[in-house]
Design a protein around this motif. Sequence first.
Motif, short mmCIF file in Angstrom:
data_model
loop_
_atom_site.label_atom_id
_atom_site.label_comp_id
_atom_site.label_asym_id
_atom_site.label_seq_id
_atom_site.Cartn_x
_atom_site.Cartn_y
_atom_site.Cartn_z
N VAL A 88 18.60 -14.66 22.96
CA VAL A 88 19.00 -14.75 21.56
C VAL A 88 19.65 -13.44 21.16
CG1 VAL A 88 18.15 -15.09 19.21
CG2 VAL A 88 17.03 -16.24 21.12
N LYS A 89 20.79 -13.52 20.50
CA LYS A 89 21.42 -12.30 19.97
C LYS A 89 20.78 -12.00 18.62
CE LYS A 89 25.99 -13.33 21.91
NZ LYS A 89 26.10 -12.37 22.99
N THR A 90 20.52 -10.73 18.37
CA THR A 90 19.98 -10.36 17.06
C THR A 90 20.59 -9.04 16.61
OG1 THR A 90 17.97 -10.09 15.74
CG2 THR A 90 17.91 -9.20 18.00
N TRP A 91 20.81 -8.93 15.32
CA TRP A 91 21.37 -7.69 14.76
C TRP A 91 21.03 -7.58 13.28
CZ3 TRP A 91 24.13 -12.11 15.82
CH2 TRP A 91 24.89 -12.67 14.79
N ILE A 92 21.19 -6.34 12.79
CA ILE A 92 20.99 -6.07 11.37
C ILE A 92 22.34 -6.19 10.68
CG2 ILE A 92 20.30 -4.34 9.66
CD1 ILE A 92 17.97 -5.45 11.45
N ASN A 133 11.84 0.55 9.01
CA ASN A 133 12.00 0.27 10.44
C ASN A 133 12.78 -1.03 10.64
OD1 ASN A 133 10.39 2.48 10.88
ND2 ASN A 133 8.55 1.30 11.39
N ASN A 134 13.70 -1.02 11.63
CA ASN A 134 14.33 -2.30 12.00
C ASN A 134 14.71 -2.37 13.47
OD1 ASN A 134 17.01 -1.02 11.97
ND2 ASN A 134 16.79 -1.06 9.76
N VAL A 140 27.49 -4.26 10.68
CA VAL A 140 26.58 -4.74 11.72
C VAL A 140 25.97 -3.55 12.44
CG1 VAL A 140 26.48 -5.96 13.94
CG2 VAL A 140 27.79 -6.93 12.03
N LYS A 141 24.65 -3.56 12.63
CA LYS A 141 23.95 -2.45 13.30
C LYS A 141 22.92 -3.02 14.27
CE LYS A 141 24.86 1.41 10.50
NZ LYS A 141 24.30 1.82 9.22
N ALA A 142 22.51 -2.19 15.21
CA ALA A 142 21.33 -2.47 16.06
C ALA A 142 21.42 -3.83 16.74
CB ALA A 142 20.05 -2.36 15.23
N SER A 143 22.58 -4.12 17.32
CA SER A 143 22.79 -5.42 17.96
C SER A 143 22.23 -5.42 19.38
CB SER A 143 24.30 -5.69 17.97
OG SER A 143 24.53 -6.98 18.43
N ASN A 199 16.51 0.78 22.08
CA ASN A 199 15.85 0.19 20.90
C ASN A 199 16.57 0.66 19.64
OD1 ASN A 199 13.37 1.41 22.86
ND2 ASN A 199 13.39 -0.79 22.54
N PRO A 200 17.85 0.28 19.48
CA PRO A 200 18.60 0.77 18.33
C PRO A 200 18.00 0.24 17.02
CG PRO A 200 19.79 -1.01 19.40
CD PRO A 200 18.62 -0.68 20.29
N GLY A 201 18.28 0.95 15.94
CA GLY A 201 17.76 0.54 14.64
C GLY A 201 17.00 1.68 14.01
N ASP A 202 16.82 1.58 12.70
CA ASP A 202 16.11 2.64 11.98
C ASP A 202 14.65 2.68 12.40
OD1 ASP A 202 18.47 3.08 10.63
OD2 ASP A 202 17.89 1.87 8.89
N ASN A 203 14.13 3.90 12.46
CA ASN A 203 12.71 4.11 12.77
C ASN A 203 12.22 5.20 11.83
OD1 ASN A 203 10.21 4.04 14.13
ND2 ASN A 203 10.85 5.75 15.44
N GLU A 204 12.13 4.87 10.56
CA GLU A 204 11.86 5.89 9.55
C GLU A 204 10.52 5.73 8.86
OE1 GLU A 204 15.24 6.70 7.13
OE2 GLU A 204 16.61 6.61 8.84
N ASP A 205 9.74 4.75 9.31
CA ASP A 205 8.38 4.60 8.78
C ASP A 205 7.40 4.83 9.92
OD1 ASP A 205 8.02 4.08 6.08
OD2 ASP A 205 8.71 2.01 6.27
#
Length: 380
Positions: free
Chosen positions: A345-349, A299-300, A356-359, A256-262
């Motif tokens: 579906v591909k998704t990323w930040i 969070n993303n 590009v992050k959290a792909s 579950n890549p991506g920021d988790n800061e909230d």
Amino acid sequence: MQLAILVLVSVLGGVASTPLQVPLGTELNPYPTKPKVTFKEDGTFKVTVFSDLHFGENPWDDWGPVQDQNSINLINRVLAEEKPDYAVINGDLVTGENTFKENATTLIDQIVAPFINASVPFSTSQGNHDNQANITHEEEILREQSLTELSYTRLAPPGIGGDHGPGNYWVPIYRSANDQSPVLILWFFDSRGGVKTSTDPVPDWVDASVAGWVESETKLMESAWGPASERGAVAFVHIPPHIAKPLQDNLDSTKNPGDNEDYLGDGSMQNPADTTFWDALTLNVKNLHAVVSGHDHGNNWCARNTDKNVVFCFNKHSGYGGYNRGWVHGVRNLFFTSPDPTVGVKTWIREEDGTVKASVTLDSNYVLVLQALPRAVPVL
Ligand SMILES: *[C@@H]1O[C@H](CO)[C@@H](O)[C@H](O)[C@H]1NC(C)=O
Ligand SMILES: *[C@@H]1O[C@H](CO)[C@@H](O)[C@H](O)[C@H]1NC(C)=O
Ligand SMILES: *[C@@H]1O[C@H](CO)[C@@H](O)[C@H](O)[C@H]1NC(C)=O
């Protein structure tokens, strides 16, 4: 044929006795005067999701207007570089607490200008900061609709959406403009929240009336276009559904890549009263690739809810307004590589500078994350 048109008009006009059936082959296009939104000829379709723009913050000092200009620059750059086929603004367009009765909706003019400039079709959901003493979701939507034909945002039929929650609608996406049936439905839901007057809060969940509407709309779609399994779907709602909380308790940074800061505490998610809506959505909408929310700027990540077997994703905080603890700004992209609704579906930040992050690819292999044990429901 005449009957079909008559029935269709009454459905889309929001007449109370919505029929559940129309003849197979009925167009059922809520936008008869607009171009159909379509996949590219190569079979791809890209949606770029902006979130939490928070325009109009601190208009009384220098800081506020500078932030809005920064947000406009970000939108211009992202649209020019990503060249999306469709754009979404997923709530909290404005910081309504700081708006003035006489000119609050002119902030919407500033927000849609870059989309007009780039000729990108788009639509919006509204957030808790869009319902405040000097602004409402309905006022924002009517203003947006009046500004450009590129807006596909609609109001729900009368009686659907509850108090201060009119932003429930769907947008059909077609393989090509001559098609009668879409291959993808973008659903938008109004999670309400905010206040009516400075002291009178609006409930912060999708109203239970939306559940019956989802059921009747999906039945109507099946009668006109055939089985729901032939279409894909993505849902956008500003405040995350309450099931986001147990997902956060079980995140794995590699899956579950991506920021988790909230931290998801009270007010970070919809009230568990969203269950009626959540059950109807996950029961009636097939090939639901993801439910996408903003609201929690830090969070993303994406994660799968195993109870309903549906993926939830946070957006990326796009606006320079709104709280931000040093995070760079950006967007979430959703990239469909095929009109086949069963293909992932591909998704990323995408951060503002193009990083590009959290792909991840949201397909049937996308990781299952264990749910926490049921927890006590907080009294809100
Ligand atoms: C329109 O888009 C172009 C290309 O991104 C940008 O350079 C320009 O500033 C935009 N104009 C306005 C008025 O936003
Ligand atoms: C609403 O707008 C009025 C008129 O501009 C302004 O005086 C008032 O402070 C605003 N109220 C809030 C709660 O922002
Ligand atoms: C709205 O009016 C207020 C008060 O006159 C002003 O400070 C603010 O800049 C205006 N905002 C917009 C978006 O025009």
